[in-house]
Motif scaffolding. Structure first.
Motif, mmCIF file in Angstrom:
data_model
loop_
_atom_site.group_PDB
_atom_site.id
_atom_site.type_symbol
_atom_site.label_atom_id
_atom_site.label_comp_id
_atom_site.label_asym_id
_atom_site.label_seq_id
_atom_site.Cartn_x
_atom_site.Cartn_y
_atom_site.Cartn_z
ATOM 1 N N LYS A 52 14.467 -15.604 22.639
ATOM 2 C CA LYS A 52 13.560 -14.964 21.686
ATOM 3 C C LYS A 52 13.148 -13.607 22.245
ATOM 4 O O LYS A 52 13.149 -13.398 23.451
ATOM 5 C CB LYS A 52 12.320 -15.833 21.459
ATOM 6 C CG LYS A 52 12.645 -17.164 20.799
ATOM 7 C CD LYS A 52 11.411 -18.009 20.622
ATOM 8 C CE LYS A 52 11.786 -19.333 19.987
ATOM 9 N NZ LYS A 52 10.638 -20.221 19.856
ATOM 10 N N ASP A 63 7.285 -6.734 16.253
ATOM 11 C CA ASP A 63 8.415 -7.489 15.721
ATOM 12 C C ASP A 63 8.728 -8.627 16.677
ATOM 13 O O ASP A 63 8.379 -8.585 17.865
ATOM 14 C CB ASP A 63 9.641 -6.579 15.580
ATOM 15 C CG ASP A 63 10.795 -7.243 14.840
ATOM 16 O OD1 ASP A 63 10.557 -8.186 14.063
ATOM 17 O OD2 ASP A 63 11.940 -6.820 15.049
ATOM 18 N N SER A 64 9.401 -9.650 16.163
ATOM 19 C CA SER A 64 9.868 -10.745 17.001
ATOM 20 C C SER A 64 11.025 -11.422 16.294
ATOM 21 O O SER A 64 11.253 -11.205 15.108
ATOM 22 C CB SER A 64 8.745 -11.746 17.276
ATOM 23 O OG SER A 64 8.342 -12.371 16.081
ATOM 24 N N GLY A 65 11.757 -12.221 17.058
ATOM 25 C CA GLY A 65 12.882 -12.936 16.479
ATOM 26 C C GLY A 65 13.764 -13.506 17.576
ATOM 27 O O GLY A 65 13.307 -13.764 18.693
ATOM 28 N N GLU A 99 17.826 -10.376 15.877
ATOM 29 C CA GLU A 99 17.648 -10.891 14.525
ATOM 30 C C GLU A 99 16.153 -11.102 14.295
ATOM 31 O O GLU A 99 15.558 -12.041 14.822
ATOM 32 C CB GLU A 99 18.410 -12.191 14.352
ATOM 33 C CG GLU A 99 18.429 -12.678 12.936
ATOM 34 C CD GLU A 99 19.384 -13.844 12.739
ATOM 35 O OE1 GLU A 99 19.285 -14.451 11.667
ATOM 36 O OE2 GLU A 99 20.188 -14.145 13.634
ATOM 37 N N SER A 100 15.570 -10.224 13.511
ATOM 38 C CA SER A 100 14.130 -10.211 13.296
ATOM 39 C C SER A 100 13.659 -11.379 12.451
ATOM 40 O O SER A 100 14.302 -11.768 11.483
ATOM 41 C CB SER A 100 13.732 -8.900 12.614
ATOM 42 O OG SER A 100 12.358 -8.898 12.322
ATOM 43 N N LYS A 101 12.489 -11.933 12.816
ATOM 44 C CA LYS A 101 11.824 -12.945 11.978
ATOM 45 C C LYS A 101 11.359 -12.326 10.672
ATOM 46 O O LYS A 101 11.198 -13.019 9.677
ATOM 47 C CB LYS A 101 10.593 -13.501 12.698
ATOM 48 C CG LYS A 101 10.825 -14.675 13.549
ATOM 49 C CD LYS A 101 9.459 -15.190 13.987
ATOM 50 C CE LYS A 101 9.561 -16.258 15.011
ATOM 51 N NZ LYS A 101 8.239 -16.694 15.474
ATOM 52 N N ASN A 102 11.099 -11.028 10.688
ATOM 53 C CA ASN A 102 10.616 -10.330 9.492
ATOM 54 C C ASN A 102 11.654 -10.327 8.379
ATOM 55 O O ASN A 102 11.345 -9.977 7.254
ATOM 56 C CB ASN A 102 10.213 -8.894 9.827
ATOM 57 C CG ASN A 102 9.027 -8.867 10.764
ATOM 58 O OD1 ASN A 102 8.272 -9.831 10.867
ATOM 59 N ND2 ASN A 102 8.877 -7.766 11.485
ATOM 60 N N ALA A 107 12.985 -12.613 6.475
ATOM 61 C CA ALA A 107 12.885 -13.994 5.987
ATOM 62 C C ALA A 107 13.892 -14.294 4.884
ATOM 63 O O ALA A 107 14.331 -15.418 4.735
ATOM 64 C CB ALA A 107 11.478 -14.268 5.497
#
Length: 150
Positions: A71, A82-84, A98-101, A103
């Motif tokens: 992660k 940002d996170s992912g 690969e961003s969690k944003n 969706a």
């Protein structure tokens, strides 16, 4: 003439076997890049082409953290930007974020060329002429480059 052909074939087999053994030993004793990037990295320089972009107080505080669980989290000061998830192509030294944003899942992971030398991490844009202009240089803020110790 037959002895020369057999000798040549035997020599070729020896070279291939020795090279294979050396490669196996190097991969067993060496660490993978994915293990070496774990930790927190603070941005030190940003380049647009060959021109260094002047640092501001915002860019000097920008960090990216990579965890052992694959992660990542980017922060500016203490605010999470940002996170992912991340993965690395070890052979080609490519980092995928690969961003969690994202969706809805319609965007592809962002690709970065990756270079790691000691406590310096360099990320270069990939995938489009615009992205390829940029290069980000980070220094290790926490974590160590040896697996299993922090």
């Amino acid at each position: 003439m037959k002895i020369t052909s057999n000798t040549w074939i035997l020599g070729l087999c020896f070279v291939l076997l020795a090279g294979s053994t050396f490669a196996q030993q190097a991969s067993q004793s060496g660490q993978k890049v994915i293990d070496l990037v774990v930790g927190t990295w603070q941005i030190s320089q940003v380049f647009d082409g060959k021109k260094q972009i002047q640092s501001t107080s915002d860019t000097l505080i920008h960090t990216i953290e990579f965890t052992r669980e694959a992660k990542y989290i980017t922060r500016n000061n203490s605010q999470k930007l940002d996170s992912g998830l991340f993965r690395i192509n070890e052979n080609h030294k490519i980092l995928y974020l690969e961003s969690k944003n994202n969706a809805n899942g319609d965007a592809h992971p962002v690709e970065w060329g990756l270079s790691l030398q000691g406590h310096i991490l360099t990320l270069t844009g990939r995938g489009s002429p615009h992205a390829e202009r940029f290069k980000y240089i980070y220094t290790r803020k926490s974590g160590t480059k040896k697996m299993g110790t922090e």
